[in-house]
Design a protein around this motif. Structure first.
Motif, PDB file in Angstrom:
ATOM      1  N   ALA A   1      31.590  71.158  43.918  1.00  0.00           N
ATOM      2  CA  ALA A   1      31.108  72.308  44.682  1.00  0.00           C
ATOM      3  C   ALA A   1      30.309  73.259  43.808  1.00  0.00           C
ATOM      4  O   ALA A   1      29.412  73.948  44.286  1.00  0.00           O
ATOM      5  N   ALA A   2      30.652  73.305  42.519  1.00  0.00           N
ATOM      6  CA  ALA A   2      30.013  74.265  41.622  1.00  0.00           C
ATOM      7  C   ALA A   2      28.577  73.898  41.259  1.00  0.00           C
ATOM      8  O   ALA A   2      27.843  74.740  40.752  1.00  0.00           O
ATOM      9  N   SER A   3      28.167  72.653  41.504  1.00  0.00           N
ATOM     10  CA  SER A   3      26.813  72.261  41.100  1.00  0.00           C
ATOM     11  C   SER A   3      25.798  72.824  42.094  1.00  0.00           C
ATOM     12  O   SER A   3      25.887  72.547  43.291  1.00  0.00           O
ATOM     13  N   PRO A   4      24.824  73.596  41.618  1.00  0.00           N
ATOM     14  CA  PRO A   4      23.899  74.261  42.546  1.00  0.00           C
ATOM     15  C   PRO A   4      23.067  73.281  43.360  1.00  0.00           C
ATOM     16  O   PRO A   4      22.721  73.562  44.505  1.00  0.00           O
ATOM     17  N   GLU A   5      22.763  72.108  42.804  1.00  0.00           N
ATOM     18  CA  GLU A   5      21.937  71.144  43.527  1.00  0.00           C
ATOM     19  C   GLU A   5      22.695  70.474  44.677  1.00  0.00           C
ATOM     20  O   GLU A   5      22.111  69.748  45.480  1.00  0.00           O
ATOM     21  N   ALA A   6      24.000  70.737  44.772  1.00  0.00           N
ATOM     22  CA  ALA A   6      24.813  70.088  45.811  1.00  0.00           C
ATOM     23  C   ALA A   6      24.922  70.927  47.077  1.00  0.00           C
ATOM     24  O   ALA A   6      25.649  70.560  47.998  1.00  0.00           O
ATOM     25  N   ALA A   7      24.179  72.022  47.166  1.00  0.00           N
ATOM     26  CA  ALA A   7      24.329  72.933  48.303  1.00  0.00           C
ATOM     27  C   ALA A   7      24.091  72.243  49.645  1.00  0.00           C
ATOM     28  O   ALA A   7      24.801  72.493  50.620  1.00  0.00           O
ATOM     29  N   THR A   8      23.094  71.371  49.709  1.00  0.00           N
ATOM     30  CA  THR A   8      22.794  70.724  50.993  1.00  0.00           C
ATOM     31  C   THR A   8      23.884  69.733  51.383  1.00  0.00           C
ATOM     32  O   THR A   8      24.127  69.528  52.577  1.00  0.00           O
ATOM     33  N   VAL A   9      24.528  69.111  50.402  1.00  0.00           N
ATOM     34  CA  VAL A   9      25.652  68.225  50.697  1.00  0.00           C
ATOM     35  C   VAL A   9      26.791  69.046  51.311  1.00  0.00           C
ATOM     36  O   VAL A   9      27.398  68.656  52.307  1.00  0.00           O
ATOM     37  N   HIS A  10      27.053  70.220  50.723  1.00  0.00           N
ATOM     38  CA  HIS A  10      28.128  71.060  51.227  1.00  0.00           C
ATOM     39  C   HIS A  10      27.825  71.540  52.646  1.00  0.00           C
ATOM     40  O   HIS A  10      28.719  71.663  53.483  1.00  0.00           O
ATOM     41  N   TRP A  11      26.548  71.817  52.912  1.00  0.00           N
ATOM     42  CA  TRP A  11      26.168  72.217  54.269  1.00  0.00           C
ATOM     43  C   TRP A  11      26.509  71.112  55.257  1.00  0.00           C
ATOM     44  O   TRP A  11      27.091  71.367  56.311  1.00  0.00           O
ATOM     45  N   ALA A  12      26.148  69.873  54.939  1.00  0.00           N
ATOM     46  CA  ALA A  12      26.409  68.757  55.846  1.00  0.00           C
ATOM     47  C   ALA A  12      27.903  68.580  56.072  1.00  0.00           C
ATOM     48  O   ALA A  12      28.361  68.368  57.206  1.00  0.00           O
ATOM     49  N   VAL A  13      28.688  68.683  54.990  1.00  0.00           N
ATOM     50  CA  VAL A  13      30.140  68.536  55.110  1.00  0.00           C
ATOM     51  C   VAL A  13      30.712  69.651  55.994  1.00  0.00           C
ATOM     52  O   VAL A  13      31.574  69.417  56.842  1.00  0.00           O
ATOM     53  N   GLY A  14      30.219  70.884  55.796  1.00  0.00           N
ATOM     54  CA  GLY A  14      30.688  72.002  56.612  1.00  0.00           C
ATOM     55  C   GLY A  14      30.381  71.805  58.082  1.00  0.00           C
ATOM     56  O   GLY A  14      31.206  72.115  58.953  1.00  0.00           O
ATOM     57  N   GLU A  15      29.194  71.264  58.383  1.00  0.00           N
ATOM     58  CA  GLU A  15      28.830  71.010  59.774  1.00  0.00           C
ATOM     59  C   GLU A  15      29.693  69.907  60.386  1.00  0.00           C
ATOM     60  O   GLU A  15      30.076  69.975  61.556  1.00  0.00           O
ATOM     61  N   ILE A  16      29.999  68.869  59.589  1.00  0.00           N
ATOM     62  CA  ILE A  16      30.894  67.806  60.073  1.00  0.00           C
ATOM     63  C   ILE A  16      32.256  68.396  60.423  1.00  0.00           C
ATOM     64  O   ILE A  16      32.828  68.124  61.489  1.00  0.00           O
ATOM     65  N   ASP A  17      32.775  69.229  59.519  1.00  0.00           N
ATOM     66  CA  ASP A  17      34.079  69.852  59.738  1.00  0.00           C
ATOM     67  C   ASP A  17      34.060  70.693  61.010  1.00  0.00           C
ATOM     68  O   ASP A  17      34.992  70.640  61.835  1.00  0.00           O
ATOM     69  N   ALA A  18      32.985  71.455  61.215  1.00  0.00           N
ATOM     70  CA  ALA A  18      32.895  72.310  62.399  1.00  0.00           C
ATOM     71  C   ALA A  18      32.854  71.483  63.687  1.00  0.00           C
ATOM     72  O   ALA A  18      33.513  71.830  64.677  1.00  0.00           O
ATOM     73  N   GLU A  19      32.098  70.388  63.674  1.00  0.00           N
ATOM     74  CA  GLU A  19      32.029  69.533  64.864  1.00  0.00           C
ATOM     75  C   GLU A  19      33.402  68.952  65.198  1.00  0.00           C
ATOM     76  O   GLU A  19      33.790  68.840  66.359  1.00  0.00           O
TER      77      GLU A  19
ATOM     78  N   GLU B   1      28.983  62.028  63.122  1.00  0.00           N
ATOM     79  CA  GLU B   1      28.591  60.762  62.503  1.00  0.00           C
ATOM     80  C   GLU B   1      27.142  60.807  62.021  1.00  0.00           C
ATOM     81  O   GLU B   1      26.814  60.275  60.949  1.00  0.00           O
ATOM     82  N   HIS B   2      26.263  61.440  62.777  1.00  0.00           N
ATOM     83  CA  HIS B   2      24.880  61.584  62.327  1.00  0.00           C
ATOM     84  C   HIS B   2      24.790  62.514  61.122  1.00  0.00           C
ATOM     85  O   HIS B   2      24.000  62.280  60.203  1.00  0.00           O
ATOM     86  N   LEU B   3      25.587  63.569  61.122  1.00  0.00           N
ATOM     87  CA  LEU B   3      25.618  64.470  59.972  1.00  0.00           C
ATOM     88  C   LEU B   3      26.117  63.747  58.723  1.00  0.00           C
ATOM     89  O   LEU B   3      25.674  64.034  57.606  1.00  0.00           O
ATOM     90  N   ALA B   4      27.042  62.813  58.909  1.00  0.00           N
ATOM     91  CA  ALA B   4      27.540  62.038  57.771  1.00  0.00           C
ATOM     92  C   ALA B   4      26.414  61.218  57.143  1.00  0.00           C
ATOM     93  O   ALA B   4      26.344  61.072  55.914  1.00  0.00           O
ATOM     94  N   LEU B   5      25.514  60.686  57.975  1.00  0.00           N
ATOM     95  CA  LEU B   5      24.365  59.957  57.424  1.00  0.00           C
ATOM     96  C   LEU B   5      23.441  60.899  56.657  1.00  0.00           C
ATOM     97  O   LEU B   5      22.883  60.519  55.623  1.00  0.00           O
ATOM     98  N   VAL B   6      23.285  62.129  57.164  1.00  0.00           N
ATOM     99  CA  VAL B   6      22.521  63.137  56.417  1.00  0.00           C
ATOM    100  C   VAL B   6      23.170  63.360  55.058  1.00  0.00           C
ATOM    101  O   VAL B   6      22.498  63.439  54.019  1.00  0.00           O
TER     102      VAL B   6
END
Length: 311
Positions: free
Chosen positions: A144-162, A175-180
């Motif tokens: 989580a601390a790596s700055p370049e991983a922000a978009t991965v964290h966004w996708a994971v957060g959206e999966i969790d919310a869905e 499932e589509h967000l997981a492919l992202v």
């Protein structure tokens, strides 16, 4: 005035589309106190993300455990058993009974809910291990601390919310967000400076133009000299750099990619072997059949019989 814009093929997108990548979200897991869970080798590419708390990850064949913090995720690229645990001393219990007993999509282990993980898996076509997965390390950890991983964290957060809000179409959206997320983890792996393999070639300034050219026009009768001109280097430089990074020469790669395209055409059905051969750059069906069998171990017709109904 009409302006034509040339759109070059993206090899990563090209390969993922060819492999028919699909995702499936599994039950989430909550844990507390002292706990440990042993997972069987997954049939596809497995991912988990820590939404709350922290734990340790052991992957068979990987020497050291990985410490997972809140916001971390990992991608398990090979079919290896793994263990998630609160500590090294707790004896793990098998995962299948826990997930069979999951309530409202959440498996529970230990005492409490200090830790919460979401997960799922990606499946690919039958040639994936040769084309994509063999070039990846057994596990890709995204802290989580790596700055370049922000978009991965966004996708994971959206999966969790869905999954939590369960709106109409939520599972499909997750499932589509997981492919992202998969695409972004692969990009992150490249950004970290992968030094060898097909994916590393996509990030190399010499190899990447040649890869894009072959994916853009796979049926073209490419020569090393012509690919070298595309990459603006000498033939010897391209040949050495390509083989050193990708693991095979440019024309060997071209043959392998043509066979992948042809195999997909055969699985889809609807076209003769002769038509498929011409579409990937072979002037004769016999030359194509020899190359296809050398690569896959089967003749085109035997491959068609074996994969009938797959596509």
């Amino acid at each position: 005035m009409n302006v034509q814009i040339e759109v070059l093929v993206d090899p990563l997108e090209d390969v993922l589309a060819l492999l028919g990548a699909t995702s499936q979200i599994s039950a989430s897991m909550t844990a507390g106190g002292r706990w440990a869970v042993r997972f069987d080798p997954p049939t596809g590419v497995k991912f988990n993300a820590v939404r709350r708390g922290r734990c340790l990850l052991w992957v068979d064949g990987v020497a050291d455990p990985i410490s997972l913090e809140q916001g971390d995720c990992f991608l398990l690229t090979l079919p290896r058993a793994f263990t998630l645990a609160s500590d090294p001393e707790t004896r793990p219990e098998p995962a299948p009974p826990l997930f069979v007993a999951a309530v409202d999509g959440v498996a529970r282990v230990g005492d409490g809910d200090d830790v919460f993980l979401i997960g799922g898996a990606f499946t690919f076509g039958d040639r994936a291990s040769t084309l994509l997965l063999a070039s990846l390390p057994p596990v890709i950890h995204v802290p989580a601390a790596s700055p370049e991983a922000a978009t991965v964290h966004w996708a994971v957060g959206e999966i969790d919310a869905e999954l939590r809000q369960a709106p109409m179409g939520g599972t499909l959206a997750a499932e589509h967000l997981a492919l992202v997320m998969l695409i972004r983890v692969l990009r992150l792996h490249l950004a970290r400076g992968a030094t060898s393999g097909w994916l590393a070639g996509l990030a190399d300034p010499v190899v990447a133009p040649a890869l894009r050219a072959m994916h853009d026009r796979p049926a073209h009768p490419w020569t090393v000299a012509e690919l070298a001109r595309v990459a603006t280097v000498s033939r010897s430089t391209l040949a050495a750099r390509f083989k050193g990074i990708v693991g095979q020469g440019p024309l060997e790669y071209l043959t392998a990619w043509r066979i992948e395209l042809a195999a997909e055409g055969i699985r889809r059905g609807g076209e003769t072997v002769a038509v498929i051969a011409r579409s990937v750059g072979y002037g004769s069906e016999s030359a194509f059949s020899v190359a296809f069998k050398r690569t896959t171990g089967l003749s085109p017709r035997a491959y068609r019989r074996q994969t009938a109904g797959v596509g």
